[in-house]
Design an enzyme around this catalytic site. Structure first.
Site, mmCIF file in Angstrom:
data_model
loop_
_atom_site.group_PDB
_atom_site.id
_atom_site.type_symbol
_atom_site.label_atom_id
_atom_site.label_comp_id
_atom_site.label_asym_id
_atom_site.label_seq_id
_atom_site.Cartn_x
_atom_site.Cartn_y
_atom_site.Cartn_z
ATOM 1 N N GLY A 1 60.701 10.719 32.354
ATOM 2 C CA GLY A 1 59.449 10.216 32.922
ATOM 3 C C GLY A 1 58.469 9.704 31.889
ATOM 4 C CD GLU B 1 67.514 15.154 33.048
ATOM 5 O OE1 GLU B 1 68.600 15.622 33.383
ATOM 6 O OE2 GLU B 1 66.558 14.995 33.839
ATOM 7 N N PRO B 2 65.266 11.082 28.966
ATOM 8 C CG PRO B 2 65.209 10.263 26.787
ATOM 9 C CD PRO B 2 65.626 11.458 27.596
ATOM 10 N N GLY B 3 64.807 7.912 30.507
ATOM 11 C CA GLY B 3 65.498 6.745 31.066
ATOM 12 C C GLY B 3 64.739 5.505 30.636
ATOM 13 N NE ARG B 4 59.417 3.954 33.753
ATOM 14 C CZ ARG B 4 59.614 3.306 34.899
ATOM 15 N NH1 ARG B 4 59.662 2.007 34.905
ATOM 16 N NH2 ARG B 4 59.735 3.974 36.027
ATOM 17 N NE ARG C 1 60.303 -0.420 37.927
ATOM 18 C CZ ARG C 1 59.165 -0.506 37.272
ATOM 19 N NH1 ARG C 1 58.833 -1.600 36.634
ATOM 20 N NH2 ARG C 1 58.346 0.516 37.253
ATOM 21 C CB CYS D 1 62.977 -15.586 52.472
ATOM 22 S SG CYS D 1 64.036 -16.911 51.912
ATOM 23 C CD GLU D 2 60.927 -9.911 52.505
ATOM 24 O OE1 GLU D 2 59.835 -9.395 52.777
ATOM 25 O OE2 GLU D 2 61.900 -9.929 53.286
ATOM 26 C CE1 TYR E 1 65.286 4.095 37.067
ATOM 27 C CE2 TYR E 1 63.531 3.847 35.463
ATOM 28 C CZ TYR E 1 64.476 4.633 36.083
ATOM 29 O OH TYR E 1 64.612 5.946 35.727
#
Ligand code: PLP
Length: 437
Positions: free
Chosen positions: A248, A290-293, A329, A360-361, A389
Site C-alpha cells: 500500500g 508486500e509492495p505492489g504499486r 483507473r 464509448c463512455e 494496475y
C-alpha cells in the site's frame, strides 16, 4: 525539440516500430526498487522478507525478474499462480491471497506447494483443512501447508475509499476483536487452525489499503495487531511466528515529485513492532512486506498516438488511441495522471487540454487537465506512472486490442507481451451448431 526517452530508448521510435498504445517499462527502475528493498529493509532489519504483489503487474518476464532479485511473489488467483509457475518461479516463494478462493485454486496452491496461503474467512479455513488432508504429499519436506490468517486491524489509512481494505466491516479478513456478544471469529479461527492436523498456522497478515502516503495508519495497525497477538498468546497459547504487514506504500502522481523512500513506512513499523513485542513479552515475529504499486508504478509509461483534437469554446479534447480499456483507473477511482508529448519535449506549454480515451463512455477521460505544447494529430502522448494496475486491469472493452508491453533497459527494448491481434480476439468464440442452420 527533443524526444522522451525511457530506459534509454527513444519513445517516438518505439511508438513507430511497436505501434501504440504501448506500455513501456524501465527495467532499471524496477531493479532499483528491489535493491532499495534489500538494502533499506531486508538488510536493515533482521528476520524480514519482501514479496512483490504481482496483481499490480504480472507477466512471465516480471516473475523472472522478481526471481532474479530474490523477492517472493504474491498471487491472488489461479491465473497469477499459473503464470508464476510457468515462469519457473519457485512455488515455495509464492503466497496465495484473496478474499474469495475457489476450491480449484486452493487445490492448485496445495499441490504446487506455495509458501503461505493467506486465509480470509472461517469457511475458507475449514475448506482448506479438508483439502489439505486429502492433498497431502508424502514427499513434502516442508510438512503441513502453512497459512496466515488475514485480519482487519480497523484503521483508516486516509486514501480513496475504494482503496481502503483494512477498516472495520471490511470485506477482507477477520476483525481483531470480538463482536458485542463476546465471540471472536479470529479466536475461533486460531483455535481451529491450532487443532488441525493438516495445516499449520504461522501467523497473521494485514493489508490496510493502497496509495498510502504516511505511516500513521501502519503504525496503529501494528500496535493493534501486537495487542491481539498478546491476547491470543494468553488465551490460547498461540505464538505468532510470521507477521505479514501487506503493501500500500504510495506513489506520487507526478513524475516530478520525489519517490517516497520505503524506509518512511517500514522503519516506523519495525520500530513500533519491536517495542510492542518487548513490552508485551512476545518474541518479535518474522516480518514480510508486500509492495505492489511502489515497486512498479513509476517504471511504466503508456504511449498513445493523438488521433483527434476537438477545440470547443471552453475545452479542448485531445483524443488518443487508447483509454479505459488499457487504463481503467481514472474511471474507477479518479486516479490522477501526468502527460507529456513525447515528440515535443522541451517545448513550452501552450494549451490546457483534456485527454480523452476512445471508449464509448463519458467517464473515459485519462487526464482531466494536461498542459501541453500545441497539440497536433500524430503527436505521441506519454502518460507516466502506468506501471501498476494498468496492464493488469486492462479489459477488452469495445473489442480494443490489448496493447503490447516493451521492457526497456540501457537503450535496448524487448517486447515482453505482444499486441493482441484481431485473430486473438476470436480465441474462445464458438458459434453453436443450432445457430448455423
Ligand atoms: C494489493 C495488495 C498488495 C499491494 O498493494 P499496493 O498498493 O500495490 O502496494 C499487497 N498485499 C495484498 C494482500 C494486496 O491485496
Amino acid at each position: 525539440m527533443s524526444h522522451l526517452t525511457w530506459g534509454g530508448v527513444d519513445c517516438v521510435e518505439l511508438a513507430r516500430t511497436l505501434e501504440t498504445p504501448l506500455y513501456v517499462l524501465d527495467e532499471g527502475i524496477i531493479r532499483e526498487r528491489c535493491a532499495e528493498i534489500r538494502s533499506d529493509f531486508m538488510s536493515r532489519w533482521a528476520g524480514t522478507w519482501a514479496c512483490y504483489a504481482s496483481k499490480a503487474f504480472l507477466t512471465t518476464s516480471m516473475a523472472w525478474i522478481m526471481d532474479q532479485e530474490g523477492l517472493g511473489l504474491d498471487v491472488v488467483s489461479g491465473g497469477e499462480l499459473y503464470t508464476a509457475l510457468r515462469a519457473g518461479f519457485p512455488p515455495y516463494r509464492t503466497n496465495l491471497h484473496g478474499n474469495v478462493k475457489s476450491e480449484r485454486e486452493l487445490h492448485l496452491a496445495l499441490t504446487s506447494g506455495v509458501g503461505h496461503i493467506i486465509v480470509d474467512s472461517l469457511m475458507e479455513l475449514e475448506l482448506l483443512d479438508g483439502l489439505a488432508g486429502e492433498a497431502r504429499r508424502p514427499s513434502d519436506r516442508r510438512g503441513r501447508p502453512r497459512i496466515l490468517l488475514r485480519v482487519a486491524p480497523g484503521v483508516d489509512p486516509h486514501t480513496h475509499s475504494y482503496l481502503v481494505t483494512g477498516q472495520a466491516g471490511s470485506k477482507f479478513g477477520l476483525p481483531l476483536e470480538g463482536g458485542p456478544d463476546g465471540t471472536s471469529l479470529l479466536t475461533e479461527a486460531v483455535r481451529f487452525a491450532m487443532s488441525s492436523k493438516s495445516i499449520a498456522l504461522a501467523g497473521f497478515h494485514f493489508h490496510i489499503g493502497s496509495q498510502i502516503f504516511e505511516n500513521g495508519a501502519f503504525v496503529e495497525a501494528v500496535r493493534r495487531v501486537a495487542a491481539c497477538m498478546e491476547r491470543l498468546n494468553k488465551e490460547l497459547g498461540f505464538k505468532t511466528r510470521t507477521l505479514n504487514v501487506g503493501g500500500g506504500f504510495g506513489v506520487p502522481a507526478s513524475p516530478d515529485e520525489p519517490h517516497l523512500p520505503l524506509r518512511l513506512f517500514t522503519d516506523a513499523m519495525m520500530s513500533v513492532l519491536t517495542e510492542e513485542c518487548e513490552a508485551r513479552g512476545l518474541t518479535r515475529p518474522y516480518v514480510t512486506i508486500e509492495p505492489g504499486r511502489w515497486l512498479v508504478s513509476r517504471a511504466g509509461i503508456t504511449l498513445y498516438t493523438v488521433e483527434t483534437i476537438k477545440r470547443l469554446s471552453d475545452v479542448t479534447y485531445v483524443g488518443v488511441d487508447g483509454g479505459m480499456a488499457d487504463n481503467p483507473r481514472p474511471a474507477l477511482y479518479q486516479a490522477q495522471y501526468h502527460a507529456v508529448l513525447a515528440n515535443k519535449i522541451g517545448e513550452p506549454p501552450a494549451e490546457k487540454v483534456v485527454i480523452a480515451g476512445r471508449c464509448c463512455e463519458t467517464g473515459d477521460i485519462l487526464v482531466e487537465s494536461a498542459e501541453l505544447p500545441t497539440v497536433e494529430r500524430g503527436d505521441i502522448l506519454a502518460i507516466f506512472n502506468t506501471g501498476a494496475y494498468n496492464f493488469s486491469m486492462a479489459s477488452g472493452y469495445n473489442r480494443l486490442l490489448r496493447p503490447a508491453v516493451a521492457l526497456a533497459h540501457n537503450g535496448w527494448a524487448d517486447l515482453i507481451v505482444t499486441r493482441q491481434t484481431y485473430e486473438d480476439l476470436l480465441i474462445g468464440d464458438v458459434i453453436p451448431e443450432r445457430l448455423l442452420t
